[in-house]
Motif scaffolding. Sequence first.
Motif, PDB file in Angstrom:
ATOM      1  N   PHE A 434      22.716 -33.762   2.429  1.00 25.90           N
ATOM      2  CA  PHE A 434      21.801 -32.693   2.023  1.00 25.90           C
ATOM      3  C   PHE A 434      22.527 -31.516   1.377  1.00 25.90           C
ATOM      4  N   ARG A 435      23.768 -31.694   1.017  1.00 21.78           N
ATOM      5  CA  ARG A 435      24.472 -30.622   0.307  1.00 21.78           C
ATOM      6  C   ARG A 435      23.792 -30.358  -1.033  1.00 21.78           C
ATOM      7  N   ASN A 436      24.093 -29.226  -1.615  1.00 20.48           N
ATOM      8  CA  ASN A 436      23.473 -28.853  -2.886  1.00 20.48           C
ATOM      9  C   ASN A 436      23.711 -29.910  -3.956  1.00 20.48           C
ATOM     10  N   GLY A 437      22.644 -30.296  -4.662  1.00 19.68           N
ATOM     11  CA  GLY A 437      22.779 -31.199  -5.795  1.00 19.68           C
ATOM     12  C   GLY A 437      23.275 -30.442  -7.017  1.00 19.68           C
ATOM     13  N   TRP A 438      23.342 -31.134  -8.141  1.00 18.74           N
ATOM     14  CA  TRP A 438      23.928 -30.528  -9.338  1.00 18.74           C
ATOM     15  C   TRP A 438      23.154 -29.294  -9.793  1.00 18.74           C
ATOM     16  N   PHE A 439      21.810 -29.291  -9.618  1.00 16.88           N
ATOM     17  CA  PHE A 439      21.030 -28.149 -10.091  1.00 16.88           C
ATOM     18  C   PHE A 439      21.318 -26.912  -9.246  1.00 16.88           C
ATOM     19  N   LEU A 440      21.178 -27.027  -7.913  1.00 22.03           N
ATOM     20  CA  LEU A 440      21.446 -25.890  -7.051  1.00 22.03           C
ATOM     21  C   LEU A 440      22.909 -25.475  -7.128  1.00 22.03           C
ATOM     22  N   LEU A 441      23.797 -26.453  -7.291  1.00 22.59           N
ATOM     23  CA  LEU A 441      25.226 -26.152  -7.391  1.00 22.59           C
ATOM     24  C   LEU A 441      25.502 -25.291  -8.619  1.00 22.59           C
ATOM     25  N   THR A 442      24.962 -25.721  -9.767  1.00 22.20           N
ATOM     26  CA  THR A 442      25.205 -25.005 -11.023  1.00 22.20           C
ATOM     27  C   THR A 442      24.510 -23.653 -11.057  1.00 22.20           C
ATOM     28  N   VAL A 443      23.199 -23.669 -10.802  1.00 19.50           N
ATOM     29  CA  VAL A 443      22.426 -22.424 -10.876  1.00 19.50           C
ATOM     30  C   VAL A 443      22.834 -21.463  -9.758  1.00 19.50           C
ATOM     31  N   GLY A 444      23.124 -22.005  -8.567  1.00 18.25           N
ATOM     32  CA  GLY A 444      23.502 -21.161  -7.445  1.00 18.25           C
ATOM     33  C   GLY A 444      24.794 -20.403  -7.693  1.00 18.25           C
ATOM     34  N   TRP A 445      25.846 -21.116  -8.089  1.00 19.75           N
ATOM     35  CA  TRP A 445      27.130 -20.443  -8.327  1.00 19.75           C
ATOM     36  C   TRP A 445      27.067 -19.535  -9.539  1.00 19.75           C
ATOM     37  N   THR A 446      26.322 -19.927 -10.570  1.00 17.42           N
ATOM     38  CA  THR A 446      26.160 -19.051 -11.739  1.00 17.42           C
ATOM     39  C   THR A 446      25.465 -17.756 -11.337  1.00 17.42           C
ATOM     40  N   SER A 447      24.393 -17.870 -10.546  1.00 17.28           N
ATOM     41  CA  SER A 447      23.678 -16.680 -10.086  1.00 17.28           C
ATOM     42  C   SER A 447      24.571 -15.806  -9.210  1.00 17.28           C
ATOM     43  N   CYS A 448      25.313 -16.447  -8.328  1.00 11.09           N
ATOM     44  CA  CYS A 448      26.206 -15.721  -7.422  1.00 11.09           C
ATOM     45  C   CYS A 448      27.230 -14.907  -8.204  1.00 11.09           C
ATOM     46  N   LEU A 449      27.880 -15.553  -9.169  1.00 15.95           N
ATOM     47  CA  LEU A 449      28.908 -14.865  -9.957  1.00 15.95           C
ATOM     48  C   LEU A 449      28.303 -13.768 -10.822  1.00 15.95           C
ATOM     49  N   LEU A 450      27.122 -14.030 -11.393  1.00 13.88           N
ATOM     50  CA  LEU A 450      26.468 -13.028 -12.237  1.00 13.88           C
ATOM     51  C   LEU A 450      26.050 -11.811 -11.425  1.00 13.88           C
ATOM     52  N   ILE A 451      25.407 -12.043 -10.283  1.00  7.84           N
ATOM     53  CA  ILE A 451      24.964 -10.932  -9.433  1.00  7.84           C
ATOM     54  C   ILE A 451      26.155 -10.106  -8.973  1.00  7.84           C
ATOM     55  N   THR A 452      27.216 -10.788  -8.529  1.00  5.58           N
ATOM     56  CA  THR A 452      28.400 -10.081  -8.044  1.00  5.58           C
ATOM     57  C   THR A 452      29.063  -9.282  -9.159  1.00  5.58           C
ATOM     58  N   ALA A 453      29.192  -9.911 -10.352  1.00 10.49           N
ATOM     59  CA  ALA A 453      29.821  -9.216 -11.479  1.00 10.49           C
ATOM     60  C   ALA A 453      29.027  -7.982 -11.885  1.00 10.49           C
ATOM     61  N   LEU A 454      27.704  -8.119 -11.969  1.00  8.91           N
ATOM     62  CA  LEU A 454      26.874  -6.983 -12.362  1.00  8.91           C
ATOM     63  C   LEU A 454      26.900  -5.879 -11.309  1.00  8.91           C
ATOM     64  N   ASP A 455      26.892  -6.277 -10.035  1.00  9.11           N
ATOM     65  CA  ASP A 455      26.967  -5.280  -8.975  1.00  9.11           C
ATOM     66  C   ASP A 455      28.241  -4.454  -9.088  1.00  9.11           C
ATOM     67  N   PHE A 456      29.356  -5.138  -9.277  1.00 10.13           N
ATOM     68  CA  PHE A 456      30.637  -4.433  -9.334  1.00 10.13           C
ATOM     69  C   PHE A 456      30.832  -3.715 -10.664  1.00 10.13           C
ATOM     70  N   TYR A 457      30.220  -4.225 -11.721  1.00 12.33           N
ATOM     71  CA  TYR A 457      30.269  -3.527 -13.007  1.00 12.33           C
ATOM     72  C   TYR A 457      29.580  -2.174 -12.905  1.00 12.33           C
ATOM     73  N   GLY A 458      28.466  -2.153 -12.215  1.00 14.41           N
ATOM     74  CA  GLY A 458      27.728  -0.906 -12.068  1.00 14.41           C
ATOM     75  C   GLY A 458      28.161  -0.061 -10.891  1.00 14.41           C
ATOM     76  N   LEU A 459      29.091  -0.579 -10.057  1.00 13.92           N
ATOM     77  CA  LEU A 459      29.468   0.125  -8.841  1.00 13.92           C
ATOM     78  C   LEU A 459      30.150   1.472  -9.090  1.00 13.92           C
ATOM     79  N   PRO A 460      31.089   1.599 -10.047  1.00 15.77           N
ATOM     80  CA  PRO A 460      31.721   2.916 -10.252  1.00 15.77           C
ATOM     81  C   PRO A 460      30.706   4.016 -10.571  1.00 15.77           C
ATOM     82  N   ASP A 461      29.761   3.718 -11.464  1.00 11.81           N
ATOM     83  CA  ASP A 461      28.752   4.711 -11.816  1.00 11.81           C
ATOM     84  C   ASP A 461      27.861   5.033 -10.623  1.00 11.81           C
ATOM     85  N   THR A 462      27.510   3.989  -9.864  1.00 15.02           N
ATOM     86  CA  THR A 462      26.655   4.193  -8.699  1.00 15.02           C
ATOM     87  C   THR A 462      27.369   5.002  -7.624  1.00 15.02           C
ATOM     88  N   MET A 463      28.662   4.723  -7.417  1.00 14.96           N
ATOM     89  CA  MET A 463      29.431   5.471  -6.424  1.00 14.96           C
ATOM     90  C   MET A 463      29.590   6.932  -6.843  1.00 14.96           C
TER      91      MET A 463
END
Length: 477
Positions: A434-463
């Motif tokens: 029941f591990r993640n299939g190719w769709f959840l694997l691809t979309v999940g890690w892409t979303s994770c990296l995008l969310i994290t990158a955007l959060d940290f990109y905006g973090l200096p201004d937010t801080m």
Amino acid sequence: MSTESAPEGGSSNPLPAQPEVGTLSLEGLNSTVEIPPENASFWRQYRAFVGPAFLVSVGYMDPGNWGTDLQAGASYRFDLLWIVALSSFMAIIMQVCSARLGIVTGKDLAQACRDYFPAWTRWPNWLACEIAIGACDLAEVLGSAVALNLLFHVPLFWAVLITAFDVLLILALQGFGVRFIEAVILTLVATIGGCYFVEIFVLPHTTPDFLEMGAALLTPGFRQEGMIVGAIGIIGATVMPHNLYLHSALVRTRRIGFDESAIRRAIKFNTIDTVAALSLAFFVNASILVLAATTFYGRESVALPSGEIIPFSDDADWIRVAYLTLAPLLGATSASVLFAVALLASGQSSTITGTLAGQVVMEGFMHWRMRPWVRRLITRLIAILPAVIIIGIRGSGSVTDLLVLSQVVLAMQLPLALFPLLYFTSSKKRMGQFRNGWFLLTVGWTSCLLITALDFYGLPDTMQKAWVVIVGKPGEQ
């Protein structure tokens, strides 16, 4: 019984084993909801499984989201509607993975981190989660307090203090069981959705141009200066780290079982539950943006009946401005009341799920048990103290500023939840077949990296903005 799944060198499709008794979080609620037999009708089965995702969904329409959505609509009309849709899609992926983890391993995310990561990680992970839950609760305190202030004219300072007593509500609800809590949350969510349905589809002054909305939704892009920052704010406010811990625990309130067919059925219906609940959350967030675009876009200020001029600017406290300006802009006082009722429902429903999330991370990481009212009081005090101090010193005009503080903390905590979640659910050793299939694997890690990158990109201004909230603007005393 062992908590490990079968070794990778064994069966080609290993099934994870049931965890030891007494190690699960929310122990009094686990396996308390009966599941009908597999030959029961679709709707009977769905009714049994529906609930956990709706409990989690309130975190995606809490007052922290309201501020970013209001500002985006007022500044860019419908142009960031596609970002609301994208962030909602990414949230669905993450919550589907969270539900799968709890169903397959029998562990919530906090329990999995405790059992599968080195022991030294428990304390820092737990403390980071507690701080994040306190920060999220700050947004809920502010939302409820502003709603009380607007509906009943309670001074904001005292309204914040009043919210401390909702601990009594939480204590009472947990005594009725998980299905009763789910019913209360569904009622509050329906209240929020109903309020916005009336404002968007019934009140004539707020009916938007649906063709223009559709065009904006289907033609993504950043066509104006500052839209990227607005997009980061929306995405950063959407995925809440505590929801990933909570959802993986709530799915175990159903008496699922650990055989292959039971797991497949639970994954299927919890996925449907997640898509339905977060689609409703998307509707609410989109409605807030559309409401702001319809009423505020293109205006620099508005005159209240009292004669006071309220300017629209980047520094505006949008939650307060929205209520104060809806009646004169729309010619309908009912719109203002609906807005405040929805805000109160948002704050209170998020309060309930925040308490449950706090129990999950404390019991999951540390195996500590605490009475619900003590747990709730500690969480609420962590949230109230900064609000009381800043509002007491600087007055009631800093609601959005305080929300900025909460978003800083949440942005820093988010990767600590996203990466372990996807690591576990992508592991054959932990999840077996029941591990993640190719769709959840691809979309999940892409979303994770995008969310994290955007959060940290905006973090200096937010801080930087957060520092201004703490020390005040230059020249302020």
